[in-house]
Design an enzyme around this catalytic site. Structure first.
Site, PDB file in Angstrom:
ATOM      1  N   ASP A 129      -0.141  35.974   8.910  1.00 29.18           N
ATOM      2  CA  ASP A 129       0.385  35.658  10.237  1.00 29.18           C
ATOM      3  C   ASP A 129       0.119  36.783  11.236  1.00 29.18           C
ATOM      4  O   ASP A 129       0.739  37.841  11.153  1.00 29.18           O
ATOM      5  CB  ASP A 129       1.894  35.412  10.074  1.00 29.18           C
ATOM      6  CG  ASP A 129       2.617  35.203  11.385  1.00 29.18           C
ATOM      7  OD1 ASP A 129       1.969  34.837  12.383  1.00 29.18           O
ATOM      8  OD2 ASP A 129       3.854  35.382  11.410  1.00 29.18           O
ATOM      9  N   ASP A 164      -2.376  33.815  17.575  1.00 26.17           N
ATOM     10  CA  ASP A 164      -1.399  33.776  16.492  1.00 26.17           C
ATOM     11  C   ASP A 164      -1.738  32.750  15.413  1.00 26.17           C
ATOM     12  O   ASP A 164      -1.533  31.561  15.599  1.00 26.17           O
ATOM     13  CB  ASP A 164      -0.020  33.491  17.103  1.00 26.17           C
ATOM     14  CG  ASP A 164       1.093  33.483  16.072  1.00 26.17           C
ATOM     15  OD1 ASP A 164       0.831  33.768  14.894  1.00 26.17           O
ATOM     16  OD2 ASP A 164       2.242  33.171  16.454  1.00 26.17           O
TER      17      ASP A 164
END
Length: 345
Positions: free
Chosen positions: A33, A230
């Site tokens: 992530d 992201d």
């Protein structure tokens, strides 16, 4: 050389790969992530009421010869769910979990501090196909100032170049689901050349966005705004009022919590959405920015744009999530603090 880590793709919404923690390695699937900086996995010490814990792999420190106790408590908050437990400890992290089996030389990051999650409230993590999260953003946003995995990896000189790159496959049935390349760029997953955009604030992977154009009729992020790239967010996220306008322009119907749906038959005729970064135009067709979601024999089309308020000091921000990264191969460069983009092959 660079280490390829194969990712699995679950419904274009979750991308995850396998790592090992401990000696010998205990295997976990994690989301790599770029929107957070901590590593956590479920703990063998999790509470009985924690359903998410029943169905995922659990770390057992007693079975690892390289475990070092720490025991500070911690809580992490994500856009979609929070998590509290205790900052377990230090141990060795292997990527991939068993490199001998995959035939690729893996890497082992030593003395990595990570969270052992003992409480995972809410439904967020029950539905998750992954066990935990491995954050790849900057140390500045690391909870408890823990040194992130990639920072330890750089300090331990485990890669030649301090970069990592993501390919995310947008065909949920195809193999591989994606690839994270640690320490390099995989030229088979993009075409043309990479264009680089400087990181404007070293916390998230934040870059400056010039505008977002919907067909020729509507411009959002007028005069420029900030965006973060992201991998841990499925959609593209913008401010609620801007995304509402975008929804109107493409005939999307508000669903819940900032999400929108679009009648599937309308998708082919919808306008392109063009994201401009550093003077370069990144086009997304309606096929790129919509997701087909099938449940119980019904297929609905979800808009890839979601409205959500990200308040100061961090925000306001747009989030370029998997919908964007799937179309554009992305290089995260810690050496020169920039993000490289090229059309995915």
């Amino acid at each position: 050389g660079p280490i390829p880590e194969v990712l699995k793709n679950y419904m274009d919404a979750q991308y995850y790969g396998e790592i090992g923690i401990g000696t010998p390695p205990q295997c976990f699937t994690v989301v790599f992530d770029t929107g957070s900086s901590n590593l956590w996995v479920p703990s063998i010490h999790c509470k009985l009421l924690d359903i998410a814990c029943w169905i995922h792999h659990k770390y057992n420190s007693g079975k690892s010869s390289t475990y070092v106790k720490n025991g500070t408590t911690f809580a992490i908050h994500y856009g979609s769910g929070s998590l509290s437990g205790y900052l377990s400890s230090q141990d060795t992290v292997s990527v991939p979990c068993n490199s001998a089996l995959s035939g690729v030389g893996g890497i082992k990051v030593e003395r990595q501090t990570f969270g052992e999650a003992t409480k995972q409230p809410g439904l967020t993590f029950i539905a998750a196909k992954f066990d935990g999260i491995l954050g790849m953003a900057y140390p500045r946003i690391s909870v408890n100032n823990v040194v992130p995995v990639f920072d330890n990896l750089m300090q331990q000189k485990l890669v030649d170049k301090d970069i990592f790159s993501f390919y995310l496959n947008r065909d949920p049935g195809a193999q591989p689901g994606g690839e994270l390349m640690l320490g390099g760029i995989d030229s088979k997953y993009y075409k043309g050349s990479l264009d680089y955009h400087n990181v404007t604030r070293k916390a998230y992977w934040q870059i400056h966005m010039n505008q977002v154009a919907v067909g020729s009729s509507l411009t959002l992020c007028k005069g420029g705004c900030e965006a973060i790239v992201d991998t841990g967010t499925s959609l593209i996220v913008g401010q609620p009022e801007e995304v509402r306008e975008l929804g109107k322009a493409i005939g999307a119907v508000p669903l819940i919590q900032g999400e929108y749906m679009i009648p599937c038959e309308k998708v082919p005729s919808l306008p392109d959405v063009t994201v401009t970064l550093g003077g370069k135009k990144y086009k997304l067709s309606s096929e790129n920015y919509t997701l087909k979601v099938s449940q119980a024999g019904q297929t609905i089309c979800l808009s890839g744009f979601m409205g959500m308020d990200i308040p100061p000091p961090g925000g306001p921000l747009w989030i370029l999530g998997d919908v964007f990264i799937g179309r554009y191969y992305t290089v995260f460069d810690r050496d020169l603090n920039r993000v490289g983009l090229a059309e995915a092959a």
